[in-house]
Design a protein around this motif. Sequence first.
Motif, PDB file in Angstrom:
ATOM      1  N   VAL A 179       2.406   0.145   5.732  1.00 31.42           N
ATOM      2  CA  VAL A 179       2.122   0.855   4.488  1.00 31.42           C
ATOM      3  C   VAL A 179       0.612   0.884   4.273  1.00 31.42           C
ATOM      4  CG1 VAL A 179       2.497  -1.270   3.124  1.00 31.42           C
ATOM      5  CG2 VAL A 179       2.537   0.938   1.975  1.00 31.42           C
ATOM      6  N   SER A 180       0.139   1.974   3.682  1.00 30.97           N
ATOM      7  CA  SER A 180      -1.269   2.015   3.313  1.00 30.97           C
ATOM      8  C   SER A 180      -1.502   2.985   2.163  1.00 30.97           C
ATOM      9  CB  SER A 180      -2.136   2.436   4.513  1.00 30.97           C
ATOM     10  OG  SER A 180      -3.505   2.329   4.161  1.00 30.97           O
ATOM     11  N   ASN A 181      -2.357   2.551   1.248  1.00 35.69           N
ATOM     12  CA  ASN A 181      -2.901   3.450   0.235  1.00 35.69           C
ATOM     13  C   ASN A 181      -4.401   3.489   0.519  1.00 35.69           C
ATOM     14  OD1 ASN A 181      -3.613   4.891  -2.052  1.00 35.69           O
ATOM     15  ND2 ASN A 181      -3.522   3.110  -3.407  1.00 35.69           N
ATOM     16  N   PRO A 182      -4.788   4.226   1.547  1.00 40.80           N
ATOM     17  CA  PRO A 182      -6.176   4.139   2.007  1.00 40.80           C
ATOM     18  C   PRO A 182      -7.108   4.945   1.097  1.00 40.80           C
ATOM     19  CG  PRO A 182      -5.045   5.828   3.253  1.00 40.80           C
ATOM     20  CD  PRO A 182      -4.031   5.232   2.297  1.00 40.80           C
ATOM     21  N   PRO A 183      -8.410   4.783   1.261  1.00 42.00           N
ATOM     22  CA  PRO A 183      -9.324   5.689   0.553  1.00 42.00           C
ATOM     23  C   PRO A 183      -9.032   7.110   1.023  1.00 42.00           C
ATOM     24  CG  PRO A 183     -10.514   3.937   1.728  1.00 42.00           C
ATOM     25  CD  PRO A 183      -9.102   3.889   2.189  1.00 42.00           C
ATOM     26  N   TYR A 184      -8.874   8.040   0.082  1.00 33.90           N
ATOM     27  CA  TYR A 184      -8.542   9.402   0.535  1.00 33.90           C
ATOM     28  C   TYR A 184      -9.282  10.506  -0.207  1.00 33.90           C
ATOM     29  CZ  TYR A 184      -4.921   8.993  -3.217  1.00 33.90           C
ATOM     30  OH  TYR A 184      -4.249   8.798  -4.397  1.00 33.90           O
TER      31      TYR A 184
END
Length: 275
Positions: free
Chosen positions: A182-187
């Motif tokens: 899972v990732s909520n990366p910088p976007y």
Amino acid sequence: MKLKELYEKVINKLKEAEIPNPQLEALIIISESLNIPKYKVITEPDLDIINYQEVLKVAEKRAKRYPLAYLINKKEFFGITFYIEEGVLIPRPETEILVEEILKILPTDKEIIGLDIGTGSGVVSLSLLKNRENLRMYATDISEKALKITEKNAKILKLYDRIKIIKSNLFENIDEKFDFIVSNPPYIPEEEYEYLQEEVKKEPKEALISKEGIYFYEEIIKQAKNYLKEDGFLAFEIGYNQAEKVKQILKSYGYEDIKIIKDLQDIERVIIARR
Ligand code: GLN
């Protein structure tokens, strides 16, 4: 200074700075700084406050658009109160959808191991752990501050024995196969930075901004097969208008089973994919 007067002063400071909901924020600032329940601010106007200067300093910072979460050192996420401080991203309600969607599909009948890339304050990993006893997580970040805060939250929530906190960029220092990543990366694309709210600009830029927005998705998807079990899945939070691009990248790497979930504003916000 009497509590009533302090309350009025704080409200006025916030009003002058055009902070929305000044009354409510004043209540929160005062109750959190003085460690008294909110109702006392209303019911005990004549209380003498000796350390009123401290409270006014906090109000001053809020007037300069410091996010409330940094000033009171907490933020609720997924029904859990997390410790937050300047230097990590403040968890967003949209990210709760990411957690919820993962919980919906996590098997409950066997031991599960997940990887959270860019864990920040640890909210995603720790919310998952709190809701699934058969789960263990690896949580990574490049920021020392983030790792420290994740560790602190894990200890407060008594989940420290099921989380491994690792300093890592993408898959660096990882040697394991996971049931999910899972990732909520910088976007947020660099060119949109200047349009962000002042409060958001007080958050770490490295947690928000990414080259052309989709850089981290590309990198994670490209390398994921080395770290994902055969039947494992990928789960990302995505930004406005990124669903189609991320979907195409996933397809080009053989992920056929792709689900996109919208947020309350009808924006495609979460993407889950299996090969
Ligand atoms: N995973 C953390 C969160 O969702 C941090 C994300 C980030 O810093 N980009 O809040």
